[in-house]
Design a protein around this motif. Structure first.
Motif, PDB file in Angstrom:
ATOM      1  N   LYS A   1      -3.597  13.090  -4.110  1.00  0.00           N
ATOM      2  CA  LYS A   1      -2.839  14.277  -4.507  1.00  0.00           C
ATOM      3  C   LYS A   1      -3.175  15.394  -3.536  1.00  0.00           C
ATOM      4  O   LYS A   1      -4.242  15.349  -2.895  1.00  0.00           O
ATOM      5  N   THR A   2      -2.357  16.427  -3.469  1.00  0.00           N
ATOM      6  CA  THR A   2      -2.719  17.616  -2.695  1.00  0.00           C
ATOM      7  C   THR A   2      -4.012  18.179  -3.288  1.00  0.00           C
ATOM      8  O   THR A   2      -4.160  18.207  -4.518  1.00  0.00           O
TER       9      THR A   2
ATOM     10  N   PRO B   1      -2.514  -0.349  -3.185  1.00  0.00           N
ATOM     11  CA  PRO B   1      -1.426  -0.555  -4.161  1.00  0.00           C
ATOM     12  C   PRO B   1      -1.186   0.662  -5.059  1.00  0.00           C
ATOM     13  O   PRO B   1      -0.921   0.502  -6.246  1.00  0.00           O
ATOM     14  N   TYR B   2      -1.316   1.860  -4.523  1.00  0.00           N
ATOM     15  CA  TYR B   2      -1.115   3.074  -5.332  1.00  0.00           C
ATOM     16  C   TYR B   2       0.064   3.867  -4.779  1.00  0.00           C
ATOM     17  O   TYR B   2       0.296   3.886  -3.562  1.00  0.00           O
ATOM     18  N   VAL B   3       0.759   4.550  -5.688  1.00  0.00           N
ATOM     19  CA  VAL B   3       1.909   5.338  -5.231  1.00  0.00           C
ATOM     20  C   VAL B   3       1.430   6.627  -4.556  1.00  0.00           C
ATOM     21  O   VAL B   3       0.287   7.057  -4.758  1.00  0.00           O
TER      22      VAL B   3
ATOM     23  N   LYS C   1      -5.385   7.501   7.032  1.00  0.00           N
ATOM     24  CA  LYS C   1      -3.932   7.735   6.851  1.00  0.00           C
ATOM     25  C   LYS C   1      -3.499   7.256   5.478  1.00  0.00           C
ATOM     26  O   LYS C   1      -2.730   7.905   4.769  1.00  0.00           O
ATOM     27  N   GLU C   2      -4.021   6.097   5.089  1.00  0.00           N
ATOM     28  CA  GLU C   2      -3.656   5.526   3.790  1.00  0.00           C
ATOM     29  C   GLU C   2      -4.248   6.369   2.644  1.00  0.00           C
ATOM     30  O   GLU C   2      -3.585   6.598   1.624  1.00  0.00           O
ATOM     31  N   ALA C   3      -5.459   6.856   2.839  1.00  0.00           N
ATOM     32  CA  ALA C   3      -6.081   7.723   1.817  1.00  0.00           C
ATOM     33  C   ALA C   3      -5.248   8.986   1.656  1.00  0.00           C
ATOM     34  O   ALA C   3      -4.983   9.435   0.531  1.00  0.00           O
TER      35      ALA C   3
END
Ligand code: SAM
Length: 261
Positions: free
Chosen positions: A187-188, A114-116, A180-182
């Motif tokens: 962030k970069t 549930p994170y952007v 993939k989700e991680a």
């Protein structure tokens, strides 16, 4: 002197003396090298033996804080997406990180967080790592009978995924989907810490950590570090007719960094 060191294996005291003298010679040589080059070089850093190492005979709760200390700056937003009983965090001071714990047990699938996008500094992933937890039916799961506590620590008591693959391939596929989700939420330059263990499945050796490194690199991660945790107690005895593979008594913390694709 070296020859004497090599042949005189019984004389540990003598060998130690040799090592000290060799290191004195080495540091003198590097100082001389500096003089020869004629350039003044300022060396940064403090000479110390208080370093973080790549392998420990220890437990996850002791090694995990070292992984964080080396790779995740204090104050970072850390999403532990397979938080379980929070054993990893027992020795991490509470005020060091902004921790977001989640687990399938509390309703959050690590493959659908549930994170952007690009909002998290570090993701920690430690899913059920052995094929015994990826069976189609709960009744076929690893950790039956007297091994119930093992099962409740490492899984939610249900099969971990309903994917089409079987056994070890399903384990890797789960890690790939969670990766993939991680990648999406990090962030970069964000850090992805992955716990895993190699396994022998269907009498075949599977070096899970090697497979994961290949898969995650192709997703856009750089493999920044690798830690080995060797257990100090003996793994439980099991019935074997003839041992074919070394019994695993070690596992890994892999550390990846998200690169821009
Ligand atoms: C090896 S345990 C994690 C132990 C944890 N690192 C600790 O320190 O206590 C694996 C955890 O993954 C969770 N899990 C299994 N499938 C999951 C999923 N799809 N999404 C999130 N968590 C999952 C299990 O419920 C279990 O708590």
């Amino acid at each position: 002197m070296w020859k004497k060191c090599q042949t005189d294996t019984l004389s540990l005291k003598y060998a130690k003396k040799c090592m000290t003298e060799v290191s004195v010679i080495n540091s003198r040589e590097s100082a001389e090298e500096k003089t020869r080059s004629g350039k003044k070089r300022t060396r940064n850093g403090v000479t110390t033996t208080d370093l973080i190492f790549s392998a420990y005979v220890s437990i996850n709760a002791e090694v995990f804080p070292k992984v964080l200390a080396l790779h995740v700056p204090k104050g970072s937003k850390v999403a532990d997406v397979t938080f379980g009983k929070g054993i990893f965090w027992t020795k991490v001071p509470k005020d060091h990180y902004d921790l977001f714990p989640s687990d399938i047990k509390s309703g959050t699938d690590c493959r659908n967080l549930p994170y952007v996008d690009g909002s998290i500094d570090c993701v920690v992933l430690d899913p059920p790592y052995m094929e015994g937890f990826y069976r189609r039916k709960g009744t076929e799961l690893a950790g039956s009978g007297t091994h119930q506590s093992f099962r409740s620590t490492y899984s939610n008591g249900e099969h971990t995924s309903t994917g089409p693959l079987k056994y070890h391939r399903q384990v890797v596929s789960f890690y790939v989907d969670a990766g993939k989700e991680a990648y999406r939420v990090l962030k970069t330059d964000g850090i992805f810490i992955v716990k895993c263990q190699d396994e022998v499945s269907s009498n075949t050796q599977n070096l899970t950590h090697v497979e994961l490194i290949g898969k995650y690199e192709s997703q856009g991660f750089y493999t920044k570090d690798l830690f080995v945790v060797v257990r100090s107690n003996k793994p439980s005895i099991s019935r074997v007719i003839k041992q074919e593979h070394a019994r695993k008594n070690h596992s890994y913390f892999l550390v990846f960094k998200k690169k821009e694709r």
